[in-house]
Write a protein that holds these residues in place. Structure first.
Motif, PDB file in Angstrom:
ATOM      1  N   VAL A  51       4.597  14.401  -7.144  1.00  0.00           N
ATOM      2  CA  VAL A  51       5.937  14.412  -6.548  1.00  0.00           C
ATOM      3  C   VAL A  51       6.955  13.772  -7.493  1.00  0.00           C
ATOM      4  CG1 VAL A  51       7.338  13.496  -4.660  1.00  0.00           C
ATOM      5  CG2 VAL A  51       5.087  14.455  -4.179  1.00  0.00           C
ATOM      6  N   VAL A  52       6.603  12.626  -8.044  1.00  0.00           N
ATOM      7  CA  VAL A  52       7.515  11.929  -8.954  1.00  0.00           C
ATOM      8  C   VAL A  52       7.782  12.777 -10.191  1.00  0.00           C
ATOM      9  CG1 VAL A  52       7.737   9.938 -10.495  1.00  0.00           C
ATOM     10  CG2 VAL A  52       6.925   9.627  -8.142  1.00  0.00           C
ATOM     11  N   ARG A  53       6.751  13.405 -10.739  1.00  0.00           N
ATOM     12  CA  ARG A  53       6.925  14.247 -11.920  1.00  0.00           C
ATOM     13  C   ARG A  53       7.867  15.415 -11.626  1.00  0.00           C
ATOM     14  NH1 ARG A  53       1.809  15.040 -12.987  1.00  0.00           N
ATOM     15  NH2 ARG A  53       1.591  17.076 -11.976  1.00  0.00           N
ATOM     16  N   ARG A  54       7.706  16.026 -10.461  1.00  0.00           N
ATOM     17  CA  ARG A  54       8.555  17.157 -10.097  1.00  0.00           C
ATOM     18  C   ARG A  54      10.005  16.714  -9.928  1.00  0.00           C
ATOM     19  NH1 ARG A  54       9.109  22.061 -11.073  1.00  0.00           N
ATOM     20  NH2 ARG A  54       6.843  21.921 -11.234  1.00  0.00           N
ATOM     21  N   ILE A  55      10.226  15.602  -9.254  1.00  0.00           N
ATOM     22  CA  ILE A  55      11.590  15.113  -9.031  1.00  0.00           C
ATOM     23  C   ILE A  55      12.258  14.760 -10.356  1.00  0.00           C
ATOM     24  CG2 ILE A  55      12.919  13.191  -8.074  1.00  0.00           C
ATOM     25  CD1 ILE A  55      10.994  13.211  -5.683  1.00  0.00           C
TER      26      ILE A  55
ATOM     27  N   ILE B  81      16.977   7.127  -8.295  1.00  0.00           N
ATOM     28  CA  ILE B  81      17.203   8.506  -7.858  1.00  0.00           C
ATOM     29  C   ILE B  81      17.124   8.547  -6.334  1.00  0.00           C
ATOM     30  CG2 ILE B  81      16.354  10.871  -7.949  1.00  0.00           C
ATOM     31  CD1 ILE B  81      15.027  10.106 -10.642  1.00  0.00           C
ATOM     32  N   ASP B  82      18.162   9.065  -5.688  1.00  0.00           N
ATOM     33  CA  ASP B  82      18.164   9.211  -4.236  1.00  0.00           C
ATOM     34  C   ASP B  82      17.609  10.572  -3.841  1.00  0.00           C
ATOM     35  OD1 ASP B  82      19.166   6.722  -3.758  1.00  0.00           O
ATOM     36  OD2 ASP B  82      21.232   7.373  -3.392  1.00  0.00           O
ATOM     37  N   VAL B  83      16.731  10.566  -2.835  1.00  0.00           N
ATOM     38  CA  VAL B  83      16.148  11.791  -2.301  1.00  0.00           C
ATOM     39  C   VAL B  83      16.327  11.788  -0.789  1.00  0.00           C
ATOM     40  CG1 VAL B  83      14.007  13.077  -1.933  1.00  0.00           C
ATOM     41  CG2 VAL B  83      14.453  12.018  -4.153  1.00  0.00           C
TER      42      VAL B  83
ATOM     43  N   LEU C 188       4.369   6.513   1.108  1.00  0.00           N
ATOM     44  CA  LEU C 188       4.973   7.245  -0.005  1.00  0.00           C
ATOM     45  C   LEU C 188       6.286   6.603  -0.443  1.00  0.00           C
ATOM     46  CD1 LEU C 188       4.808   9.751  -1.843  1.00  0.00           C
ATOM     47  CD2 LEU C 188       6.162  10.977  -0.135  1.00  0.00           C
ATOM     48  N   ASP C 189       7.070   6.086   0.514  1.00  0.00           N
ATOM     49  CA  ASP C 189       8.347   5.471   0.162  1.00  0.00           C
ATOM     50  C   ASP C 189       8.161   4.269  -0.751  1.00  0.00           C
ATOM     51  OD1 ASP C 189       7.064   4.164   2.252  1.00  0.00           O
ATOM     52  OD2 ASP C 189       8.938   3.447   3.148  1.00  0.00           O
ATOM     53  N   GLU C 190       7.117   3.473  -0.496  1.00  0.00           N
ATOM     54  CA  GLU C 190       6.869   2.296  -1.319  1.00  0.00           C
ATOM     55  C   GLU C 190       6.417   2.686  -2.726  1.00  0.00           C
ATOM     56  OE1 GLU C 190       4.057  -0.119   0.730  1.00  0.00           O
ATOM     57  OE2 GLU C 190       5.241  -0.200   2.587  1.00  0.00           O
ATOM     58  N   HIS C 191       5.522   3.670  -2.808  1.00  0.00           N
ATOM     59  CA  HIS C 191       5.037   4.115  -4.110  1.00  0.00           C
ATOM     60  C   HIS C 191       6.163   4.723  -4.952  1.00  0.00           C
ATOM     61  CE1 HIS C 191       0.962   3.225  -3.084  1.00  0.00           C
ATOM     62  NE2 HIS C 191       0.906   4.116  -2.112  1.00  0.00           N
ATOM     63  N   MET C 192       7.057   5.468  -4.293  1.00  0.00           N
ATOM     64  CA  MET C 192       8.142   6.101  -5.032  1.00  0.00           C
ATOM     65  C   MET C 192       9.204   5.078  -5.430  1.00  0.00           C
ATOM     66  SD  MET C 192       8.464   9.770  -3.076  1.00  0.00           S
ATOM     67  CE  MET C 192       9.614  10.438  -4.260  1.00  0.00           C
TER      68      MET C 192
ATOM     69  N   ARG D  84      14.361   6.464  -4.468  1.00  0.00           N
ATOM     70  CA  ARG D  84      14.646   5.913  -3.147  1.00  0.00           C
ATOM     71  C   ARG D  84      14.764   7.035  -2.121  1.00  0.00           C
ATOM     72  NH1 ARG D  84      19.569   2.292  -3.530  1.00  0.00           N
ATOM     73  NH2 ARG D  84      20.520   4.271  -4.183  1.00  0.00           N
ATOM     74  N   LEU D  85      13.996   6.928  -1.041  1.00  0.00           N
ATOM     75  CA  LEU D  85      14.073   7.912   0.040  1.00  0.00           C
ATOM     76  C   LEU D  85      15.207   7.538   0.985  1.00  0.00           C
ATOM     77  CD1 LEU D  85      10.315   8.579   0.923  1.00  0.00           C
ATOM     78  CD2 LEU D  85      11.763   9.636  -0.831  1.00  0.00           C
ATOM     79  N   VAL D  86      16.164   8.434   1.114  1.00  0.00           N
ATOM     80  CA  VAL D  86      17.308   8.234   2.005  1.00  0.00           C
ATOM     81  C   VAL D  86      17.053   9.027   3.275  1.00  0.00           C
ATOM     82  CG1 VAL D  86      19.790   8.522   2.287  1.00  0.00           C
ATOM     83  CG2 VAL D  86      18.842   7.943   0.036  1.00  0.00           C
ATOM     84  N   VAL D  87      16.899   8.329   4.396  1.00  0.00           N
ATOM     85  CA  VAL D  87      16.570   8.979   5.665  1.00  0.00           C
ATOM     86  C   VAL D  87      17.833   9.061   6.527  1.00  0.00           C
ATOM     87  CG1 VAL D  87      15.104   8.927   7.709  1.00  0.00           C
ATOM     88  CG2 VAL D  87      14.241   8.046   5.529  1.00  0.00           C
ATOM     89  N   PRO D  88      18.371  10.264   6.755  1.00  0.00           N
ATOM     90  CA  PRO D  88      19.611  10.409   7.529  1.00  0.00           C
ATOM     91  C   PRO D  88      19.355  10.362   9.037  1.00  0.00           C
ATOM     92  CG  PRO D  88      18.881  12.545   6.782  1.00  0.00           C
ATOM     93  CD  PRO D  88      17.875  11.553   6.253  1.00  0.00           C
TER      94      PRO D  88
END
Length: 251
Positions: A80-84, A101-103, A116-120, A126-130
């Protein structure tokens, strides 16, 4: 002179009469006798989980989506990180190295990869949850995020389609607003066809719960496509331009 009843009044009146009479508003889990025959699927697929995963991936590629399989022993988060990072490099060659990087994402507990949020976050993503999109500042931030990350409710090998059921922690914005949509797809959620999935839900008693808890269901088959202007196919007009699935064995 009394006001004439409106269409709204008539509809609400019918609902009240049914409720007051003790009628059945929702069909129960037990199917009716006339509905026990197995429905014929328009398209279907056969095989074990790895085979269904391959068939899903091939169908997704045919509708201009893309995919990659996580190799045995490889961590999903690394893929996932490689793709992003690849997408970020393609979008902005001048991106500051080491910048966060915001996702736009589903909530961590709704994703099929633990913590996954902690690993990323450890890798600068950073996972942005709307959770809410009512204020203009939150909407602007969500609209400006170029990558979205979601899991799936189900996926269908026969068409390369994924089903996404919005709900708490599963915002529709993560799959609709960004230019890139990254899908985490465990093999356990791949079914031969939508009919097989619905049949499984009914047999396991989960059909009513699923469709009562979500206001709608989105079925996504590859990137957003439109050809209504001079019959020229354009991607990303009404949704993501890129849809990429990361398929992994979760058994």
């Amino acid at each position: 002179m009394t006001d004439r009843p409106t269409a709204r009044d008539e509809i609400l009146g019918r609902v009240r009469r049914v409720v007051d009479a003790g009628g059945v508003v929702f069909r129960g889990d037990a199917p009716e006798a006339a509905a026990t025959a197995r429905r014929m699927a328009i398209t279907t697929a056969k095989g074990d989980r790895p085979s269904l995963a391959d068939q899903f991936a091939n169908k997704l590629a045919k509708v201009l989506g893309s995919y990659e399989r996580v190799d045995p022993g490889e961590a999903v988060v690394d893929v996932v990180v490689r793709r992003i990072n690849t997408w970020v490099s393609e979008m902005d060659q001048s991106a500051t190295k080491g910048a966060t990087i915001d996702v736009l994402s589903w909530a961590a507990e709704q994703l099929p990869v633990a913590a996954l949020d902690e690993h990323m976050a450890e890798r600068g993503i950073r996972l942005v949850v709307p959770h809410e999109l009512h204020d203009s500042e939150t909407r602007a931030r969500a609209a400006g995020t170029m990558i979205g990350l979601t899991g799936v409710t189900a996926a269908f090998a026969s068409t390369g389609t994924v089903a996404l059921a919005p709900g708490p922690g599963r915002s529709r914005a993560a799959s609709l607003l960004p230019l890139y949509h990254l899908i985490l797809l465990p093999m356990s959620r791949i079914y031969p066809s939508v009919e097989e999935w619905l049949d499984t839900l009914q047999r396991t008693g989960r059909q009513s719960d699923l469709f009562r808890e979500c206001t709608q269901m989105a079925f996504v088959t590859g990137p957003s496509k439109s050809a209504d202007i001079e019959l020229t196919l354009a991607l990303g007009v009404h949704g993501p331009q890129v849809v990429h699935a990361v398929v992994f064995d979760d058994t």
